[in-house]
Motif scaffolding. Structure first.
Motif, short mmCIF file in Angstrom:
data_model
loop_
_atom_site.label_atom_id
_atom_site.label_comp_id
_atom_site.label_asym_id
_atom_site.label_seq_id
_atom_site.Cartn_x
_atom_site.Cartn_y
_atom_site.Cartn_z
N GLY A 107 -20.23 -15.61 -1.76
CA GLY A 107 -19.68 -15.95 -2.53
C GLY A 107 -19.07 -17.45 -2.78
N TYR A 108 -18.74 -17.98 -3.98
CA TYR A 108 -18.47 -19.23 -4.48
C TYR A 108 -17.93 -18.84 -6.08
N ALA A 127 -24.18 -25.76 -4.82
CA ALA A 127 -23.73 -23.77 -4.33
C ALA A 127 -24.20 -23.11 -4.56
N ARG A 128 -25.98 -23.54 -5.02
CA ARG A 128 -27.38 -22.62 -4.77
C ARG A 128 -26.90 -22.53 -2.68
N ARG A 129 -26.75 -24.01 -2.28
CA ARG A 129 -27.53 -23.96 -0.83
C ARG A 129 -26.46 -23.26 0.31
N VAL A 130 -25.09 -23.13 -0.94
CA VAL A 130 -24.72 -23.16 0.67
C VAL A 130 -24.15 -21.11 0.22
N LEU A 131 -24.71 -20.39 -1.04
CA LEU A 131 -24.91 -19.44 -1.62
C LEU A 131 -26.19 -18.65 -0.62
N ARG A 136 -22.69 -14.51 -5.10
CA ARG A 136 -22.36 -15.02 -6.42
C ARG A 136 -21.60 -15.85 -6.40
N ILE A 137 -21.17 -16.49 -7.89
CA ILE A 137 -20.60 -17.64 -7.77
C ILE A 137 -19.64 -17.33 -9.64
N VAL A 138 -18.69 -17.68 -9.12
CA VAL A 138 -17.29 -17.65 -10.20
C VAL A 138 -17.06 -19.33 -10.68
#
Length: 255
Positions: A107-108, A127-131, A136-138
């Motif tokens: 999660g981010y 964010a895309r790199r670490v997820l 999920r991102i919020v």
């Protein structure tokens, strides 16, 4: 709310006090809890909280059994967070260079951060790199043009609100959350709006800060500022203060 730039957030006692006050506003705890639910922050999952400030959300997530990491570019702010939550994991870093491995978190979360980023797409690429795939991102934040304040002078109030917004790097970032997420490859994007209505005198410093910011930017005169603030003080003294603040919360899934 005080301004926090990506590269040089300089926390002071006043800023920390404002952040603490924001954490205690009516509805703030429920808003944080909703963001954790949208993340799917269950025991054993991992989350990075970007722009973590004094660390309240990281502490909440740890209490839920989440492996949470808080990052913030300010050494002073991270020092405060570590002092308050010594068992939690806090690291000095900005949104553009997260100190995490690829596909390493589930999660981010970024709360009241993206309106201070000049390059939000760059942050979302991180964010895309670490997820992990399916992570999920919020994103949570206010649209600075949609602050609603009751006043006997609506035209001046509109000028103050918009002028203060223009002092922010990305005052309308929140209304862009959905398109930003779609454009950077996220899927299943949803957006919610929770509007806080505040009538307590404790909100007067926030309202005054908007007016002082507008004066600092040259949009209104000292006389206009003093008159408007005097009206708001009178409203606070007679239980007639009114502030409505919509908070936007976007969530999505990484591919």
């Amino acid at each position: 709310m005080a301004r926090k730039t990506e590269q040089t957030r300089q926390p002071t006692d006043d800023l920390i006090a404002r952040l603490d006050a924001a954490d205690c506003l009516p509805g703030a705890e429920e808003l944080r809890a909703r963001s954790y639910d949208l993340l799917g922050a269950l025991p054993g999952t991992s989350v990075v909280d970007v722009g973590c400030g004094t660390g309240r959300a990281v502490a909440d997530l740890v209490e839920r059994g989440v492996r949470a990491v808080g990052v913030d570019p300010s050494e002073d702010m991270i020092a405060v967070a570590r002092g308050r939550w010594p068992e939690a994991d806090f690291r000095i870093a900005g949104a553009y260079e997260l100190p995490l491995a690829d596909a390493s978190v589930d999660g981010y979360r970024a709360d009241k951060v993206f309106h201070e980023l000049a390059e939000p797409e760059r942050a979302l690429a991180q964010a895309r790199r670490v997820l992990t795939p399916g992570g999920r991102i919020v994103l949570v934040g206010q649209d600075w043009d949609t602050v609603v304040i009751d006043s006997d002078d609506p035209a001046l109030t509109r000028t103050i609100v918009h002028a203060r917004a223009d002092l922010t790097v990305g005052p309308r970032a929140a209304r862009r959350y959905r398109n930003l997420l779609l454009d950077t490859g996220f899927r299943d994007v949803t957006v919610e709006v929770r509007t806080g209505v505040f009538t307590e005198p404790a909100l007067l410093p926030l309202i005054i800060g908007l007016a002082e910011g507008a004066r600092f930017g040259g949009a209104v005169t000292r006389e206009q500022t003093d008159s408007w603030i005097a009206e708001q003080r009178a409203r606070a003294e007679t239980d007639r203060l009114f502030l409505a603040l919509p908070m936007f919360m976007a969530a999505a899934t990484a591919r």
